[in-house]
Design an enzyme around this catalytic site. Structure first.
Site, PDB file in Angstrom:
ATOM      1  N   HIS A   1      -6.025   3.701 -23.241  1.00  0.00           N
ATOM      2  CA  HIS A   1      -5.995   4.783 -24.240  1.00  0.00           C
ATOM      3  C   HIS A   1      -5.996   6.185 -23.593  1.00  0.00           C
ATOM      4  CE1 HIS A   1      -7.025   7.307 -27.638  1.00  0.00           C
ATOM      5  NE2 HIS A   1      -8.225   7.526 -27.144  1.00  0.00           N
TER       6      HIS A   1
ATOM      7  N   GLU B   1     -18.778  10.223 -24.808  1.00  0.00           N
ATOM      8  CA  GLU B   1     -19.200   9.569 -26.047  1.00  0.00           C
ATOM      9  C   GLU B   1     -19.322   8.049 -25.891  1.00  0.00           C
ATOM     10  OE1 GLU B   1     -20.180  11.522 -28.185  1.00  0.00           O
ATOM     11  OE2 GLU B   1     -20.234  10.540 -30.136  1.00  0.00           O
ATOM     12  N   ASP B   2     -18.436   7.448 -25.129  1.00  0.00           N
ATOM     13  CA  ASP B   2     -18.347   5.983 -25.136  1.00  0.00           C
ATOM     14  C   ASP B   2     -18.800   5.277 -23.862  1.00  0.00           C
ATOM     15  OD1 ASP B   2     -17.290   6.328 -27.628  1.00  0.00           O
ATOM     16  OD2 ASP B   2     -15.213   6.084 -27.015  1.00  0.00           O
TER      17      ASP B   2
ATOM     18  N   HIS C   1     -11.566  12.160 -21.788  1.00  0.00           N
ATOM     19  CA  HIS C   1     -12.004  12.623 -23.104  1.00  0.00           C
ATOM     20  C   HIS C   1     -12.971  11.702 -23.842  1.00  0.00           C
ATOM     21  CE1 HIS C   1      -8.845  10.097 -24.983  1.00  0.00           C
ATOM     22  NE2 HIS C   1      -9.587  10.195 -26.068  1.00  0.00           N
TER      23      HIS C   1
ATOM     24  N   ASP D   1      20.398  15.163 -50.458  1.00  0.00           N
ATOM     25  CA  ASP D   1      20.413  15.690 -49.091  1.00  0.00           C
ATOM     26  C   ASP D   1      19.396  14.977 -48.207  1.00  0.00           C
ATOM     27  OD1 ASP D   1      18.483  16.787 -50.619  1.00  0.00           O
ATOM     28  OD2 ASP D   1      18.664  18.811 -49.846  1.00  0.00           O
TER      29      ASP D   1
HETATM   30 MN    MN Z   1      -9.928   8.875 -27.743  1.00  0.00          MN
END
Ligand code: MN
Length: 540
Positions: free
Chosen positions: A48, A76-77, A72, A260
């Site tokens: 990711h 957090e993870d 990034h 269109d």
């Molecule tokens: Mn992410």
């Protein structure tokens, strides 16, 4: 999955001065930190951040942005910490990573779809560096590309809605039309799969029926321009299912009436050629009324420039046309990234070089007409505002420097009047504590509480100040009223009369008072003595 050297090569291809070593270290750091974590797709989690970094190389973003993309999700993870990132990658990177992490946290905080506009402002306000927002958009794009792997349908729907309401408009606002289109179409596929499918089927049908309609129209347009001596590159495409659907909704028409569905683009060498090409097209084909727009003369607030028109073109087909130069095209496709410039040794950590970008965001955010455009060019983006959450997840916008009391009054006057304390992000804090972007504020109230006059010293909103002052005034008035009555009572007694409020009715005019109560208060305040009041009221 993109390999380490491929990523480095890509960055080096547009920025030969990029810090190759730092990118390599970030790659390894992130890979180790995510370890054996997995994505819902069954891929290793580490795929990711690499994909996110890969998306950003397409926009030729600087090495710091690429490194931030790699890191990034580590705070957090994973077990990685900000001090660790700072030690290994320096203050600029840690600031960017922290920014993206904070954006991810507010995202988790609440159901904010009802207040999309405020939430978009919050995201902008928290993206103190434009690169934070760019990494966040790339993050969202990759998550949307892999949305189908998430099993819970409610979660998929929530993410798709949020993408439609928050991230696609943000991408549009900073001019990333490519990312905007893809985000919208991916969200559309999740939210309205049946509609999208029938649109795609219908488009396929038209394509078969018309044979190679787009190429035939293209050929004729090319020949027409060439004959007139305008050098141009012409391309054609079908519009995306989502943009067709939105047009159907806006104009309230069915697919049958929507003619269109093809758009053509004419790219020329100069601004003069744009208008020449327009002249050629308009003199050859009848124009569809009300479709002509000159965004060269008056660019859109996000910097977009082009001529737009609609004509009944080759084979009597209604088509949309955009006419622009190569420069204009680059801005249209890549937005602010088109302006990205690299100069060796000129990348200050304080983000000063991005100042104009912040100003640009500011203009886009505020301006709705040309006057405002000019008026706002000098303002900093949302420097003057903070956005905070209620416990239910509603967003409250306040001026910078606002405290919990301002917050309480912004929620409701009665909440403000009765507030005795506040929890900020779950912790009891003094009422005067200034609030920060993204804070969750829980106001504690008590029926016995009344506004405290000392609050006036630290509140900043007009609403809070006005309520507190009004309360102080009514409090004082009640006191003066009592005092006035007592004074008048004594004065009347001294003259041998009983004081009644009715007895003052006849003298209101003399004292220029609007009511008996006002007159009594005037006495209480000491602007009028009891003796004066009684003398005039008592017959001689
Ligand atoms: Mn992410």
């Amino acid at each position: 999955m993109m390999r380490q050297f491929e990523l480095v090569e890509r960055v080096r291809s547009y920025d030969p001065t990029a810090d190759e070593d730092a990118i390599n270290r970030a790659y390894v750091f992130s890979m180790k930190a995510h370890g054996s974590q997995m994505r819902a797709s069954g891929d290793s989690y580490f795929s990711h951040p690499i994909e996110v970094a890969g998306i950003l190389t397409k926009y030729k973003l600087d090495a710091a942005s690429i490194i931030t993309a790699l890191l990034h999700d580590t705070i957090e993870d994973t077990a990685a910490t900000l001090p660790e990132v700072e030690k290994l990658f320096g203050s600029e990177i840690v600031r960017l990573v922290d920014g993206v992490t904070k954006l991810s946290r507010i995202e988790l905080q609440s159901d904010h779809s009802k207040q999309a506009e405020n939430f978009r402002k919050l995201v902008l306000a928290m993206s103190e560096d434009i690169r934070v927002l760019l990494v966040k958009l790339a993050d969202r794009l990759h998550n949307m590309r892999t949305l189908r792997f998430i099993k819970n349908p409610d979660k998929r729907r929530r993410i798709a809605l949020e993408t439609m309401e928050i991230y696609a408009p943000l991408a549009e606002r900073i001019g990333f039309s490519e990312i905007k289109n893809e985000l919208e179409d991916l969200a559309f596929a999740e939210l309205h799969p049946d509609v999208r499918e029938s649109l795609v089927a219908r488009l396929n049908f038209l394509r078969e029926k018309g044979g190679d309609l787009i190429s035939r129209i293209l050929e004729e347009l090319r020949a027409t321009l060439k004959e007139a001596g305008v050098e141009a590159v012409v391309s054609g495409r079908e519009k995306t299912p989502y943009s067709i659907w939105r047009k159907m909704q806006m104009k309230n028409v069915g697919f049958e009436q929507l003619s269109d569905i093809m758009a053509f683009r004419v790219q020329v060498r100069s601004v003069e050629d744009c208008y020449r090409a327009l002249g050629v097209i308009h003199s050859r084909y009848p124009m569809v009324p009300h479709r002509f727009k000159d965004y060269i003369s008056i660019p859109k607030p996000n910097g977009y420039r082009s001529l737009h028109t609609g004509v009944f073109g080759p084979e009597r087909q209604r088509i949309e046309m955009q006419i622009r130069t190569a420069d204009m095209h680059e801005v249209a496709e890549l937005g602010v990234a088109a302006h990205w410039s690299y100069k060796q040794g000129q990348r200050p950590a304080d983000g000063k070089q991005y100042r104009w970008l912040r100003e640009l965001l500011d203009i886009m955010e505020h301006a709705s007409n040309p006057e405002e455009f000019l008026e706002h060019t000098k303002l900093e983006m949302f420097q003057d505002q903070v956005f905070c959450f209620t416990p239910k997840g509603d967003l409250i916008a306040l001026p910078r420097g606002a405290c919990s009391v301002d917050f309480a009054y912004a929620v409701h006057s009665e909440v403000g009047d009765a507030c005795v304390g506040a929890k900020i992000n779950g912790r009891m804090m003094p009422l005067r504590t200034p609030l920060n972007n993204g804070d969750q504020v829980e106001i504690i109230t008590s029926k016995a509480q009344t506004p405290n006059p000392t609050w006036e010293r630290f509140v900043v909103t007009g609403k809070a100040r006005a309520r507190i002052r009004r309360y102080i005034r009514t409090q004082q008035r009640a006191q003066y009223l009592d005092l006035g009555r007592a004074i008048l009572n004594r004065a009347f007694k001294q003259e041998g009369y009983d004081f009644t409020e009715k007895g003052l009715d006849g003298v209101l005019k003399i004292f220029k008072a609007a009511s008996v109560e006002d007159l009594v208060v005037t006495v209480g305040e000491g602007h009028l003595t009891g003796r004066e009041g009684s003398r005039r009221s008592i017959p001689n």
